[in-house]
Design an enzyme around this catalytic site. Structure first.
Site, PDB file in Angstrom:
ATOM      1  N   VAL A  68       0.733  -1.050  -0.093  1.00 42.24           N
ATOM      2  CA  VAL A  68       0.133  -0.134  -0.062  1.00 42.24           C
ATOM      3  C   VAL A  68       0.790   1.222  -0.321  1.00 42.24           C
ATOM      4  CG1 VAL A  68      -1.688   1.354   1.264  1.00 42.24           C
ATOM      5  CG2 VAL A  68      -2.013  -1.179   1.288  1.00 42.24           C
ATOM      6  N   ASP A  69       2.011   1.216   0.625  1.00 46.68           N
ATOM      7  CA  ASP A  69       2.794   2.433   0.955  1.00 46.68           C
ATOM      8  C   ASP A  69       3.173   2.895  -0.333  1.00 46.68           C
ATOM      9  OD1 ASP A  69       3.866   4.346   2.089  1.00 46.68           O
ATOM     10  OD2 ASP A  69       5.797   3.252   2.898  1.00 46.68           O
TER      11      ASP A  69
END
Length: 170
Positions: A31-32
């Site tokens: 996600v990051d």
């Protein structure tokens, strides 16, 4: 109201999305990495300018910090760091704090609609079902306050979606 969405959090149209970030806030995988790629280089430059609070961390586990959305269709990105399941001394507490502090940041920036990923369930190794129960418990408590119009859990995998569905059904 809590809703579940299958897909990519970078496609969400809401006031704020939550980034399951690494403590240095300089991007990474999962996600990051997806959020940093979609937001563009201005996000990385902004994060680099944030102060290091301790041991190379701009955001220690359980904490949260808000930035502008930059190239995303959101006004804010709320970066939080969940626990590394096998090494955190109290992973349930740290995970709950990551959700709690993200919601506090959302209130501070005036976000009424917020989308969350499944924090810590990727490379940080948090088992899906316990993570879902913690997430849903914290989100339910805040949904009941009226501070938010919508809280969304954006789940990338079918297994995560199933775990969050089980938690919501409880």
């Amino acid at each position: 109201m809590i809703t579940l969405v299958s897909g990519d959090i970078t496609d969400e149209d809401c006031d704020a999305i939550v980034n399951a970030a690494a403590p240095h806030l300089l991007g990474g995988g999962g996600v990051d990495g997806a959020i940093h790629r979609a937001a563009g280089p201005a996000l990385l430059a902004h994060c680099r300018a944030l102060p290091v609070v301790r041991d190379g961390m701009r955001c220690p586990p359980g904490h949260a910090v808000a930035t502008p959305g930059f190239g995303l269709p959101v006004r804010h990105i709320i970066h939080t760091v969940g626990p590394v399941y096998r090494t955190d001394p109290d992973p349930p507490r740290t995970l709950a704090l990551a959700y709690e502090n993200s919601l506090k940041q959302a209130i501070l920036v005036g976000a009424r609609t917020v989308a969350f990923p499944a924090i810590s369930t990727g490379v940080y190794g948090y088992p899906l079902d316990p993570a879902a129960r913690i997430a849903v418990g914290v989100l339910r408590a805040h949904a009941a306050t009226g501070a938010f119009d919508a809280l969304r859990c954006v789940l990338f995998s079918p297994a995560a979606r199933a775990a969050w569905e089980r938690a919501l059904a409880r």
